[in-house]
Scaffold this motif. Sequence first.
Motif, short mmCIF file in Angstrom:
data_model
loop_
_atom_site.label_atom_id
_atom_site.label_comp_id
_atom_site.label_asym_id
_atom_site.label_seq_id
_atom_site.Cartn_x
_atom_site.Cartn_y
_atom_site.Cartn_z
N GLU A 16 40.71 37.19 33.79
CA GLU A 16 41.67 37.92 32.97
C GLU A 16 41.63 39.41 33.29
OE1 GLU A 16 43.15 38.34 28.33
OE2 GLU A 16 41.62 36.87 28.88
N ALA A 17 40.44 39.93 33.49
CA ALA A 17 40.32 41.34 33.88
C ALA A 17 40.95 41.59 35.24
CB ALA A 17 38.84 41.75 33.89
N GLU A 18 40.76 40.64 36.16
CA GLU A 18 41.34 40.78 37.49
C GLU A 18 42.86 40.69 37.44
OE1 GLU A 18 41.23 41.23 41.74
OE2 GLU A 18 39.98 41.79 40.03
N ALA A 19 43.39 39.84 36.58
CA ALA A 19 44.85 39.73 36.42
C ALA A 19 45.44 41.07 36.00
CB ALA A 19 45.19 38.65 35.40
N GLU A 20 44.79 41.74 35.08
CA GLU A 20 45.30 43.04 34.62
C GLU A 20 45.09 44.12 35.68
OE1 GLU A 20 47.24 43.64 31.91
OE2 GLU A 20 47.21 41.47 32.07
N ARG A 21 44.00 44.03 36.42
CA ARG A 21 43.76 45.01 37.49
C ARG A 21 44.81 44.87 38.58
NH1 ARG A 21 40.28 46.19 42.10
NH2 ARG A 21 40.37 43.98 42.64
N GLY A 321 42.37 28.40 47.15
CA GLY A 321 41.15 27.63 47.01
C GLY A 321 40.65 27.62 45.58
N LEU A 322 40.73 28.76 44.90
CA LEU A 322 40.32 28.83 43.50
C LEU A 322 41.10 27.82 42.66
CD1 LEU A 322 38.95 30.13 41.02
CD2 LEU A 322 40.75 31.89 41.09
N VAL A 323 42.43 27.84 42.81
CA VAL A 323 43.27 26.95 42.00
C VAL A 323 43.13 25.50 42.44
CG1 VAL A 323 45.61 26.47 41.20
CG2 VAL A 323 44.90 28.83 41.61
N GLY A 324 43.17 25.28 43.75
CA GLY A 324 43.13 23.92 44.26
C GLY A 324 41.85 23.19 43.90
N ALA A 377 56.14 42.69 53.47
CA ALA A 377 56.93 41.46 53.49
C ALA A 377 56.08 40.22 53.28
CB ALA A 377 57.68 41.37 54.82
N TRP A 378 54.88 40.20 53.85
CA TRP A 378 54.02 39.02 53.77
C TRP A 378 52.75 39.27 52.96
CZ3 TRP A 378 56.59 34.89 54.71
CH2 TRP A 378 57.63 34.90 55.64
N LYS A 379 52.73 40.32 52.18
CA LYS A 379 51.55 40.63 51.35
C LYS A 379 52.06 41.00 49.96
CE LYS A 379 46.99 41.46 51.24
NZ LYS A 379 46.81 42.20 50.01
N CYS A 380 52.08 40.03 49.11
CA CYS A 380 52.71 40.14 47.79
C CYS A 380 51.71 39.71 46.72
CB CYS A 380 53.96 39.25 47.72
SG CYS A 380 54.99 39.27 49.20
N PRO A 381 52.03 39.91 45.43
CA PRO A 381 51.12 39.50 44.36
C PRO A 381 51.26 38.03 43.98
CG PRO A 381 53.00 40.61 43.41
CD PRO A 381 53.17 40.70 44.91
N TYR A 382 52.01 37.31 44.78
CA TYR A 382 52.32 35.92 44.46
C TYR A 382 51.08 35.02 44.53
CZ TYR A 382 53.78 31.29 46.30
OH TYR A 382 53.90 29.96 46.58
N HIS A 383 50.32 35.06 45.61
CA HIS A 383 49.18 34.16 45.75
C HIS A 383 48.03 34.55 44.80
CE1 HIS A 383 50.45 31.57 49.04
NE2 HIS A 383 50.91 32.63 49.67
N ASN A 384 47.57 35.79 44.89
CA ASN A 384 46.41 36.15 44.06
C ASN A 384 46.80 36.36 42.61
OD1 ASN A 384 47.72 38.55 44.67
ND2 ASN A 384 45.89 39.63 45.37
N GLY A 385 47.98 36.94 42.35
CA GLY A 385 48.42 37.07 40.96
C GLY A 385 48.63 35.72 40.31
N ALA A 387 47.18 32.92 41.23
CA ALA A 387 45.88 32.25 41.12
C ALA A 387 45.18 32.66 39.83
CB ALA A 387 45.01 32.57 42.32
N MET A 388 45.24 33.94 39.48
CA MET A 388 44.60 34.37 38.23
C MET A 388 45.24 33.66 37.04
SD MET A 388 42.31 36.40 39.40
CE MET A 388 42.36 35.35 40.87
N MET A 389 46.57 33.62 37.02
CA MET A 389 47.26 33.02 35.88
C MET A 389 47.07 31.50 35.83
SD MET A 389 50.73 35.37 35.61
CE MET A 389 51.07 35.64 37.35
N GLU A 390 47.15 30.85 36.97
CA GLU A 390 46.95 29.40 37.03
C GLU A 390 45.52 29.04 36.62
OE1 GLU A 390 48.32 26.41 37.64
OE2 GLU A 390 50.32 27.27 37.58
#
Length: 409
Positions: A16-21, A321-324, A377-385, A387-390
């Motif tokens: 949760e802290a990482e999501a906000e960071r 990997g975290l989510v999977g 273009a290929w470095k977005c908050p989609y994967h890591n952002g 992952a935190m929420m999932e």
Amino acid sequence: MTPLDGLLHILSAELEAEAERLFAWWSKLDGPGESFAAEVDLQGRINPSADHSIILATRLLWYFSAHGRLFESQASTRLAHKAAAIIRSRFWDKEHGGLIWALNPDLSPKTTHKQAYAQAFGAYAFAEYYALTRDAEALSLANHLFNLIERHYRDAEFGGYTEALSARFERIDDQRLSDKDLNAPKSMNTHLHVLEAYTRLHQIAPRPETAEALAHNIDMFLRHIIDDQSGHLRLFFKADWTDLSHHVSFGHDIEASWLLFEAADVLGDDGRLLRVKDAAVRLAELVSCDGISRDGGIYYEAAKDGSSLDMVGEWWGQAEGLVGFLNAFELTGEDRYLGHALAAWRFVATHHKPKGLGEWTWYPAGGGRRDPYLAGAWKCPYHNGRAMMEALHRLDRMKPEAAGQAAAG
């Protein structure tokens, strides 16, 4: 509280802290007027000469919408509104429909061909924006992109979806998503992201057409994309599904393991769900056996014939990997999968988060490779952002009180 409950509580607090960071860093891409920063270099400086990518734009819309909905954040919601407006006004082809690939730095059209991958991310993003805002136009745009993919990209003869078309939805010779990809008419990657878009759209606004298309895409994975012999994903194909792959992608294997199960779960077809569960667990198991370093990092890829192994993974593979592995733990109850999920998170904390930097690095520290940029273009908050929420969502389901409520229900 059991030791496991305590461990999950600590992990939840850290994520949760990482999501906000992460949000604090990505919100700084908000630019003047009708724009977000198109690229940020390794020193945190905005590159004013960079083109604006539809992939970054749609992933920002998805991310700010999902973050705003989960955390009830007004700041996220404001940025989602802005991202949606930019996509509508600048990337939307008002003559032919759909989303063009790139804009010049001054926001004028630059590259106007249309990747199925980009249309899918548009549908995914506007579906999530609708979930946040209940904006009827957002749902209309998501459904428009769904209908466009089904009309123009779906292969009526062999099934699945072709990679790319011109601005007028005519055939083009170069269908590659990026310079790293084979110029093949079909790819696993495009099908994976059509799958996730259709999953979210069917989840928030189900109709017979989305159910049929989601089932079709799941079946393409079961029949053609997952290799019956190895259990890994095949990556590139001819139109008739002849395999052109030379490598196994561990990050995509573990990402597909949970996205595919989520799709079947949302569809609600028990027969498909059972088959997908088996495939999802097998994918996670293969990555756990062959695709993880001693300190928990997800390797990048390996040659199918075993002749090479690229052990320097990328940030997105660690996030998936975290989510999977959390998904595999939920499906099987086997503690070793939880251990792999924790190891992936510790690997990120150790190797992808330099002190003082808000965003993860592309490559792990000490891997011998230089990051191209921090955002682009290929470095977005989609994967890591995501992952935190999932992961937070899944950890919440694992809490003893949640398990007790489920049992009582």
